[in-house]
Design a protein around this motif. Structure first.
Motif, PDB file in Angstrom:
ATOM      1  N   ILE A  82     -49.795   3.244  28.596  1.00 46.57           N
ATOM      2  CA  ILE A  82     -48.394   3.195  28.168  1.00 46.57           C
ATOM      3  C   ILE A  82     -47.517   3.108  29.403  1.00 46.57           C
ATOM      4  O   ILE A  82     -47.699   3.851  30.363  1.00 46.57           O
ATOM      5  CB  ILE A  82     -48.031   4.430  27.315  1.00 46.57           C
ATOM      6  N   ASN A  83     -46.556   2.186  29.362  1.00 48.49           N
ATOM      7  CA  ASN A  83     -45.699   1.938  30.512  1.00 48.49           C
ATOM      8  C   ASN A  83     -44.262   1.846  30.036  1.00 48.49           C
ATOM      9  O   ASN A  83     -43.998   1.439  28.901  1.00 48.49           O
ATOM     10  CB  ASN A  83     -46.115   0.628  31.198  1.00 48.49           C
ATOM     11  N   VAL A  84     -43.329   2.223  30.891  1.00 47.10           N
ATOM     12  CA  VAL A  84     -41.901   2.092  30.585  1.00 47.10           C
ATOM     13  C   VAL A  84     -41.347   0.951  31.424  1.00 47.10           C
ATOM     14  O   VAL A  84     -41.430   0.971  32.651  1.00 47.10           O
ATOM     15  CB  VAL A  84     -41.140   3.401  30.884  1.00 47.10           C
ATOM     16  N   LEU A  85     -40.800  -0.065  30.753  1.00 50.37           N
ATOM     17  CA  LEU A  85     -40.316  -1.269  31.414  1.00 50.37           C
ATOM     18  C   LEU A  85     -38.799  -1.296  31.383  1.00 50.37           C
ATOM     19  O   LEU A  85     -38.179  -1.053  30.341  1.00 50.37           O
ATOM     20  CB  LEU A  85     -40.884  -2.514  30.724  1.00 50.37           C
ATOM     21  N   ASP A  86     -38.200  -1.595  32.537  1.00 53.02           N
ATOM     22  CA  ASP A  86     -36.747  -1.727  32.630  1.00 53.02           C
ATOM     23  C   ASP A  86     -36.378  -3.181  32.361  1.00 53.02           C
ATOM     24  O   ASP A  86     -36.631  -4.058  33.178  1.00 53.02           O
ATOM     25  CB  ASP A  86     -36.270  -1.303  34.020  1.00 53.02           C
ATOM     26  N   ASP A  87     -35.779  -3.433  31.189  1.00 55.37           N
ATOM     27  CA  ASP A  87     -35.410  -4.784  30.791  1.00 55.37           C
ATOM     28  C   ASP A  87     -33.893  -4.917  30.824  1.00 55.37           C
ATOM     29  O   ASP A  87     -33.198  -4.646  29.849  1.00 55.37           O
ATOM     30  CB  ASP A  87     -35.946  -5.092  29.388  1.00 55.37           C
ATOM     31  N   GLY A  89     -31.655  -3.111  32.322  1.00 55.09           N
ATOM     32  CA  GLY A  89     -30.998  -1.832  32.101  1.00 55.09           C
ATOM     33  C   GLY A  89     -31.451  -1.104  30.860  1.00 55.09           C
ATOM     34  O   GLY A  89     -31.122   0.072  30.679  1.00 55.09           O
ATOM     35  N   ASN A  90     -32.213  -1.771  29.992  1.00 51.81           N
ATOM     36  CA  ASN A  90     -32.728  -1.144  28.778  1.00 51.81           C
ATOM     37  C   ASN A  90     -34.175  -0.724  28.993  1.00 51.81           C
ATOM     38  O   ASN A  90     -35.005  -1.536  29.392  1.00 51.81           O
ATOM     39  CB  ASN A  90     -32.634  -2.108  27.595  1.00 51.81           C
ATOM     40  N   GLN A  91     -34.446   0.542  28.732  1.00 55.40           N
ATOM     41  CA  GLN A  91     -35.802   1.062  28.884  1.00 55.40           C
ATOM     42  C   GLN A  91     -36.587   0.820  27.595  1.00 55.40           C
ATOM     43  O   GLN A  91     -36.132   1.175  26.516  1.00 55.40           O
ATOM     44  CB  GLN A  91     -35.760   2.564  29.182  1.00 55.40           C
ATOM     45  N   LYS A  92     -37.745   0.193  27.719  1.00 55.59           N
ATOM     46  CA  LYS A  92     -38.592   0.005  26.549  1.00 55.59           C
ATOM     47  C   LYS A  92     -40.033   0.339  26.894  1.00 55.59           C
ATOM     48  O   LYS A  92     -40.482   0.134  28.023  1.00 55.59           O
ATOM     49  CB  LYS A  92     -38.474  -1.421  26.003  1.00 55.59           C
ATOM     50  N   ILE A  93     -40.736   0.829  25.890  1.00 58.23           N
ATOM     51  CA  ILE A  93     -42.128   1.238  26.072  1.00 58.23           C
ATOM     52  C   ILE A  93     -43.045   0.077  25.730  1.00 58.23           C
ATOM     53  O   ILE A  93     -42.882  -0.571  24.693  1.00 58.23           O
ATOM     54  CB  ILE A  93     -42.454   2.459  25.187  1.00 58.23           C
ATOM     55  N   ILE A  94     -43.987  -0.212  26.621  1.00 61.32           N
ATOM     56  CA  ILE A  94     -44.954  -1.282  26.401  1.00 61.32           C
ATOM     57  C   ILE A  94     -46.354  -0.726  26.612  1.00 61.32           C
ATOM     58  O   ILE A  94     -46.527   0.346  27.194  1.00 61.32           O
ATOM     59  CB  ILE A  94     -44.710  -2.485  27.340  1.00 61.32           C
ATOM     60  N   GLY A  96     -49.522  -1.682  28.618  1.00 56.49           N
ATOM     61  CA  GLY A  96     -50.067  -2.564  29.637  1.00 56.49           C
ATOM     62  C   GLY A  96     -49.397  -2.361  30.981  1.00 56.49           C
ATOM     63  O   GLY A  96     -48.699  -1.368  31.217  1.00 56.49           O
ATOM     64  N   THR A  97     -49.603  -3.316  31.867  1.00 61.60           N
ATOM     65  CA  THR A  97     -49.101  -3.194  33.233  1.00 61.60           C
ATOM     66  C   THR A  97     -47.633  -3.539  33.371  1.00 61.60           C
ATOM     67  O   THR A  97     -46.966  -3.080  34.282  1.00 61.60           O
ATOM     68  CB  THR A  97     -49.888  -4.138  34.159  1.00 61.60           C
ATOM     69  N   GLY A  98     -47.118  -4.375  32.455  1.00 59.08           N
ATOM     70  CA  GLY A  98     -45.816  -4.969  32.694  1.00 59.08           C
ATOM     71  C   GLY A  98     -45.985  -6.108  33.678  1.00 59.08           C
ATOM     72  O   GLY A  98     -47.022  -6.219  34.358  1.00 59.08           O
ATOM     73  N   PRO A  99     -45.012  -7.011  33.790  1.00 59.80           N
ATOM     74  CA  PRO A  99     -45.159  -8.158  34.703  1.00 59.80           C
ATOM     75  C   PRO A  99     -45.095  -7.745  36.171  1.00 59.80           C
ATOM     76  O   PRO A  99     -44.321  -6.873  36.542  1.00 59.80           O
ATOM     77  CB  PRO A  99     -43.970  -9.052  34.329  1.00 59.80           C
ATOM     78  N   PHE A 100     -45.933  -8.360  36.980  1.00 62.05           N
ATOM     79  CA  PHE A 100     -45.865  -8.184  38.437  1.00 62.05           C
ATOM     80  C   PHE A 100     -46.213  -9.516  39.103  1.00 62.05           C
ATOM     81  O   PHE A 100     -46.859 -10.371  38.511  1.00 62.05           O
ATOM     82  CB  PHE A 100     -46.792  -7.062  38.921  1.00 62.05           C
ATOM     83  N   TYR A 101     -45.757  -9.687  40.336  1.00 62.37           N
ATOM     84  CA  TYR A 101     -45.862 -10.974  41.027  1.00 62.37           C
ATOM     85  C   TYR A 101     -46.642 -10.829  42.330  1.00 62.37           C
ATOM     86  O   TYR A 101     -46.503  -9.823  43.027  1.00 62.37           O
ATOM     87  CB  TYR A 101     -44.474 -11.545  41.332  1.00 62.37           C
TER      88      TYR A 101
END
Length: 244
Positions: A82-87, A89-94, A96-101
């Protein structure tokens, strides 16, 4: 007869209440805490593996990048992450890893493309002459002035914008294509994890769900018994009054 029926309903209600709901809640609290702790451990492990990928990318060892990516992918696909992604300014729970480059890989590929284009010089018959030398004369002073190095995005942007100013001929168009900077999407990664997995974390979460479901069923059945008892007592009262 009605009194016997209401007594049976009372007996069932009392049996159902033999295990108190508060006892189930008491059991649920440590289970939820344990599940949260295990989820935290899985998240920390994922973060370390993802950082290993980024470190390998910074060093530039492609073999290490491939191995660390495989390890990260394998872990995420087999665990609940479980990860918290900053979209914006909006925090959403996903999950997985979330995007990284892989920024280092992107910059190295872009520099290789530009270097390849520099070696493919336009011949003297081109009315614009050696456009790569002309672009260098523009971008090199800007690089010195702003402290850019050849690996920075600003330097690459300068090259692409200056190349775009020249009219295309057949030879020039071919050279510009060969010097085009690759899309950043080629170096973007994101691994999704399952909602449930056969891990200690998954087992504890399933137990929590079972306890919650049992609590909900108990509450629903308790209300059904209560309503049935009220209806039976109401009918008994009517019957008793009609016999008077």
């Amino acid at each position: 007869m009605g009194g016997k029926k209401s007594n049976r309903i009372r007996e069932r209600l009392y049996k159902w209440k033999s295990i108190q709901t508060w006892q189930l809640f008491l059991l649920l609290i440590p289970l939820v805490f344990l599940a949260a702790t295990l989820l935290r451990f899985d998240h920390i492990k994922m973060s370390k593996l993802r950082q290993a990928v980024l470190d390998a990318d910074t060093i530039g060892n492609q073999d290490e990048i491939n191995v660390s990516l495989k390890e990260l992918e394998s872990f995420v696909f087999s665990h609940i992450v479980i990860n918290v992604l900053d979209d914006n300014g909006n925090q959403k729970i996903i999950f997985g890893t979330g995007p990284f480059y892989l920024e280092g890989s992107y910059i190295r590929a872009a520099n290789a493309a530009i270097e390849s284009a520099e070696n493919t010089l336009v011949d003297d018959s081109n009315p614009n002459g050696n456009i790569y030398e002309a672009v260098r004369q523009v971008c090199q002073p800007l690089a010195h002035q702003n402290g850019w190095n050849s690996h920075q995005q600003e330097y690459l942007d300068c090259w692409t914008s200056e190349l775009a100013k020249y009219p295309t001929t057949e030879n020039l168009n071919s050279a510009v294509i060969s010097a085009s900077v690759p899309s950043t999407e080629l170096y973007r990664y994101e691994f999704a994890s399952p909602l449930l997995a056969p891990t200690p974390t998954g087992v504890v979460i399933v137990i929590c769900l079972i306890v919650v479901l049992f609590i909900m069923i108990r509450i629903i059945i308790w209300f059904i018994f209560k309503i049935a008892l009220m209806i039976t007592e109401f009918r008994d009262g009517i019957t008793a009054r009609s016999k008077r």
